[in-house]
Design a protein around this motif. Structure first.
Motif, PDB file in Angstrom:
ATOM      1  N   SER A 109       0.861  -1.184   0.000  1.00  0.00           N
ATOM      2  CA  SER A 109       0.000   0.000   0.000  1.00  0.00           C
ATOM      3  C   SER A 109       0.894   1.229   0.000  1.00  0.00           C
ATOM      4  N   THR A 128      -6.698  -6.524   5.435  1.00  0.00           N
ATOM      5  CA  THR A 128      -6.295  -6.831   4.057  1.00  0.00           C
ATOM      6  C   THR A 128      -7.133  -8.015   3.584  1.00  0.00           C
ATOM      7  N   ARG A 143      -7.117 -10.636  -6.430  1.00  0.00           N
ATOM      8  CA  ARG A 143      -7.106  -9.226  -6.068  1.00  0.00           C
ATOM      9  C   ARG A 143      -6.823  -9.070  -4.577  1.00  0.00           C
ATOM     10  N   THR A 144      -5.913  -8.156  -4.259  1.00  0.00           N
ATOM     11  CA  THR A 144      -5.597  -7.860  -2.855  1.00  0.00           C
ATOM     12  C   THR A 144      -5.980  -6.413  -2.572  1.00  0.00           C
ATOM     13  N   THR A 145      -6.677  -6.205  -1.412  1.00  0.00           N
ATOM     14  CA  THR A 145      -7.087  -4.854  -1.035  1.00  0.00           C
ATOM     15  C   THR A 145      -6.652  -4.566   0.402  1.00  0.00           C
ATOM     16  N   TYR A 152      -6.865  -2.039   3.736  1.00  0.00           N
ATOM     17  CA  TYR A 152      -7.747  -1.050   4.382  1.00  0.00           C
ATOM     18  C   TYR A 152      -7.060  -0.424   5.584  1.00  0.00           C
ATOM     19  N   VAL A 211     -10.559   2.000   2.091  1.00  0.00           N
ATOM     20  CA  VAL A 211      -9.624   1.336   1.173  1.00  0.00           C
ATOM     21  C   VAL A 211      -8.358   2.183   1.054  1.00  0.00           C
ATOM     22  N   HIS A 264      -5.498   0.706  -0.656  1.00  0.00           N
ATOM     23  CA  HIS A 264      -4.852   0.297  -1.904  1.00  0.00           C
ATOM     24  C   HIS A 264      -5.489  -0.981  -2.423  1.00  0.00           C
ATOM     25  N   GLU A 265      -5.618  -1.054  -3.750  1.00  0.00           N
ATOM     26  CA  GLU A 265      -6.196  -2.242  -4.376  1.00  0.00           C
ATOM     27  C   GLU A 265      -5.274  -2.653  -5.509  1.00  0.00           C
ATOM     28  N   GLU A 266      -5.043  -3.952  -5.665  1.00  0.00           N
ATOM     29  CA  GLU A 266      -4.129  -4.362  -6.726  1.00  0.00           C
ATOM     30  C   GLU A 266      -4.498  -5.744  -7.246  1.00  0.00           C
ATOM     31  N   SER A 267      -4.459  -5.883  -8.557  1.00  0.00           N
ATOM     32  CA  SER A 267      -4.719  -7.201  -9.146  1.00  0.00           C
ATOM     33  C   SER A 267      -3.433  -8.012  -9.127  1.00  0.00           C
ATOM     34  N   SER A 317     -13.006 -13.294   1.230  1.00  0.00           N
ATOM     35  CA  SER A 317     -12.598 -11.911   1.021  1.00  0.00           C
ATOM     36  C   SER A 317     -13.770 -11.023   1.420  1.00  0.00           C
TER      37      SER A 317
END
Lengths: 173, 559
Positions: B457, B474, B482-484, B486, B491, B493-496, B544
């Motif tokens: 993040s 997380t 997908r990982t997010t 918090y 939120v 950060h979000e990432e594939s 998730s």
């Protein structure tokens, strides 16, 4: 005359007149860093012309002539820089600047008692601004006042200082 | 003084202060070329400036700021020794002569310094990229120390307890805010109120009601209303500002009322003054009860805290039955802990209890609740979580004292085998999550393929968060990869995850909360990863969770 003795006299004169040269150059340039530069250039020039120096000849007009030359050269060279005066105005003001710069040591002498006559707060403001070279914004932040308030207070203090200095010099003169 | 001279005086002042614009420069030239009197005045002003400057240089008033010129002087005085023999004259002349030499060498030195100055920014940038060279800074003039039922004005950033306040507007619709100014003064603001925070010692009150308590150390703290300044002389006083006027009441000690061009008034304990909108003063009764004091606010805060604790307890009881949970520790157990961190999952399964190593019991988010404090490099909680899962969610309430390690552990599996998750915080304040995809390549690091995708993040941490309870979560969605991350319910950060690195089957097994149990490998490149802080709730889900669910966790758990 013995050359060493001549040098000795020259050095003495040059030293004695440093503040006057500074006052003269600053009046025309209005910038302390540039003034230091130009005064040093003038000193260098005078040192090279030591052969023309004669202890019987008044030193200051001779030195002022070189200083004036250096100031004009500086104003011409730095045309693109931000300067308060242009060369023409500097020429016009040069005579007045010489007259007043001759008396700068009396101004300095008068300044000390005049500073004492300011209120402690105003004296502190003047010290912060002129001796500690703090910016007006920094002073305002330090004493919790607005920039406008500090400016007004400094202007008033300066005016009082100037009047006091003029008065004392008139009394002496 | 005529107006032209006054104008010139102001222009010269601005020039000297470095604030004169080009139009101003033009105006100076205009004035000087038209008036003889102006020219004389101008030179007088400049000679005064020069004289002031020369007095500093002469050392009458030594400048406090270190100046490169001082260095030059020191060098010059050393040079003097080497050059004095040139002149075989009396001692003082030697001094003067060397001054000239120094004027010349000084020039050269100055040129050196100039060059030095020009090159310095580059050097500084080089240094600047090395984090440890830069002293961290934090900003603010006051802290929010208590909040009770506060509704913030619409165009006002809302604040949490512990937030530092920067100069600027503070406006609330209702409720109470307790602010502690850095000078030591405590102010309780009752909504609706609008303040303009100016400095650690000064605030402007636009409207509203407040009570200030100013211990001797904070004497001089002032509140401004219109053109009036209420200066505290070490006391407790109330101030209420409305369109009708200003009411100042002194409960203890004394305050001074300053106004431009009006004699300062002293107001002592038991006295109250009303200043009407027209500027007339009238005496009035003091009514201390109409200004909430610190003790009352404290008891209201305590009441609020108790309510929040109870709310969390109710919510937590519900959560225990959530079928997606695979591990849940509330750190809210009675009696002697006997070095066991009891699993809060229902139905009860003592196999999931954690073993406390080193870490100590410590107060949690609420006085009635505990936490575990992780301090020393060995502190940890050992857990054993069997099973295979798909998606995962990690969530915890953590109080970080500082991020001392490169990796500051939240939850790490013992090794880092295929399918195992690692959840930690980098020293840069970035939240880190990854699941190992491939086993280590036995051919060695040189041909190592990428074994996992670390999702980082942006930094959420800043030193002012130290000692505050934070909610971190997380989620890892194994189906879409997908990982997010918090932070406090939002939120971060979000990432594939790269198609090749998505892990479908996750597992935990032996793991540690707040540390890493170093694998016993001789080539271990891993270092100490203990957390420096406390944890008082920890949950892992085999799913998730949605953003709304994370938000709900935060809202129900915030202290």
């Amino acid at each position: 005359m013995d050359q060493n003795e001549n040098s000795e006299q020259f050095v003495q004169q040059l030293t004695e007149n440093q503040t006057r040269l500074y006052g003269y150059v600053y009046s025309l340039l209005g910038d302390h860093n540039r003034t230091s530069d130009v005064v040093q250039e003038t000193n260098l020039l005078l040192w090279q012309k030591i052969g023309e120096f004669h202890p019987k000849k008044p030193f200051l007009p001779w030195a002022f002539a070189f200083a004036r030359f250096q100031v004009m050269a500086h104003l011409r060279d730095r045309k693109r820089d931000r300067l308060l005066l242009d060369a023409e105005l500097a020429e016009t003001l040069s005579g007045e600047a010489k007259r007043q710069a001759e008396k700068i040591d009396s101004v300095r002498e008068a300044l000390r008692p005049c500073l004492q006559r300011l209120t402690p707060t105003n004296r502190e403001l003047v010290e912060c601004r002129y001796f500690k070279a703090m910016s007006i914004a920094d002073i305002a932040a330090a004493v919790d006042r607005t920039v406008g308030a500090i400016k007004v207070a400094l202007l008033k203090s300066r005016r009082r200082l100037a009047e006091c200095v003029q008065k004392r010099m008139a009394a002496e003169g | 003084m005529n107006s032209l001279i006054e104008e010139l005086e102001l222009l010269i002042f601005d020039w000297e202060a470095g604030t004169l614009d080009d139009a101003g420069v033009q105006r100076v030239r205009e004035i000087l070329s038209t008036s003889e009197e102006a020219r004389t005045f101008y030179v007088q002003q400049q000679i005064l400036n020069a004289a002031l400057k020369l007095d500093v240089n002469a050392g009458l008033v030594p400048p406090k700021i270190p100046d490169p010129a001082e260095k030059a002087l020191a060098i010059e005085s050393r040079l003097k020794k080497g050059t004095s023999h040139v002149f075989r004259v009396s001692y003082w002349a030697v001094a003067v002569a060397s001054l000239v030499i120094c004027v010349l060498t000084g020039r050269l030195l100055q040129l050196e310094f100039l060059r030095d100055n020009q090159s310095r920014p580059v050097a500084r940038n080089d240094i600047g990229t090395r984090k440890e060279q830069k002293e961290p800074t934090s900003e603010g003039i006051a802290l929010v120390t208590r909040l009770v039922d506060v509704a913030w004005e619409a165009n006002q950033n809302s604040h949490e307890v512990g937030d530092a306040l920067s100069p600027g507007r503070l406006a609330i619709k209702s409720g109470f805010v307790q602010i502690e100014f850095f000078c030591g003064a405590t102010v309780i603001v009752e909504g609706p109120s609008e303040l303009d925070l100016q400095s650690p010692l000064l605030a402007r009150v636009r409207s509203g009601r407040l009570r200030a308590r100013v211990p001797p150390a904070a004497r001089g703290f002032s509140l401004e209303v219109d053109d009036m300044k209420v200066v505290d002389l070490g006391t407790e006083f109330g101030l209420s500002v409305s369109p009708e006027g200003t009411n100042v009441q002194v409960f203890d000690g004394e305050v001074e009322l300053h106004q431009l061009d009006v004699e300062t008034r002293l107001l002592s304990a038991g006295k109250a003054l009303i200043r009407s909108a027209e500027g007339d003063y009238s005496e009035t009764e003091v009514t201390p009860d109409s200004f909430l004091d610190i003790a009352t606010l404290e008891s209201r805060v305590a009441g609020q805290r108790e309510k929040r604790y109870e709310r969390w307890q109710r919510w937590s009881e519900e959560l225990r039955r959530d079928e997606r949970l695979i591990a849940y520790y509330t750190f809210d157990q009675d009696g002697d802990w006997l070095r066991r961190l009891i699993s809060s999952l229902e139905p009860i399964n003592s196999e999931l209890d954690g073993a406390i190593v080193g870490a100590h019991r410590f107060p949690g988010r609420w006085a009635l609740k505990d936490s575990l404090e992780f301090k020393r490099p060995g502190d940890r909680v050992r857990v054993q979580i069997p099973g295979e899962f798909n998606s995962l969610t990690f969530a915890c309430w953590v109080k970080i004292d500082s991020l001392d390690r490169w990796y500051n552990s939240l939850f790490l599996t013992d090794h880092y085998n295929q399918g195992e998750p690692h959840w930690q915080i980098l020293d840069t304040g970035q939240l880190f999550f990854s699941v190992r995809h491939k086993a280590d390549d036995v051919r060695g690091p040189a041909v190592k393929e990428k074994t996992h995708q670390a999702v980082l993040s942006p930094p959420f941490w800043k030193p002012s968060l130290s000692g505050r309870w934070l909610h971190l979560a997380t989620t890892y969605d194994a189906d879409v990869g997908r990982t997010t991350h918090y932070f406090n319910g939002n939120v971060l950060h979000e990432e594939s995850i790269d198609e090749e690195l998505i892990v479908k089957t996750t597992r935990i097994g032996a793991a540690s909360i707040g540390n890493w149990s170093i694998p016993t490998r001789p080539d271990s490149e891993f270092a100490i990863r203990n957390l420096n802080g406390s944890i008082d709730e920890f949950a892992i889900f085999a799913a998730s969770l949605t953003a709304d669910e994370i938000k709900e966790m935060y809202e129900n758990g915030k202290p």
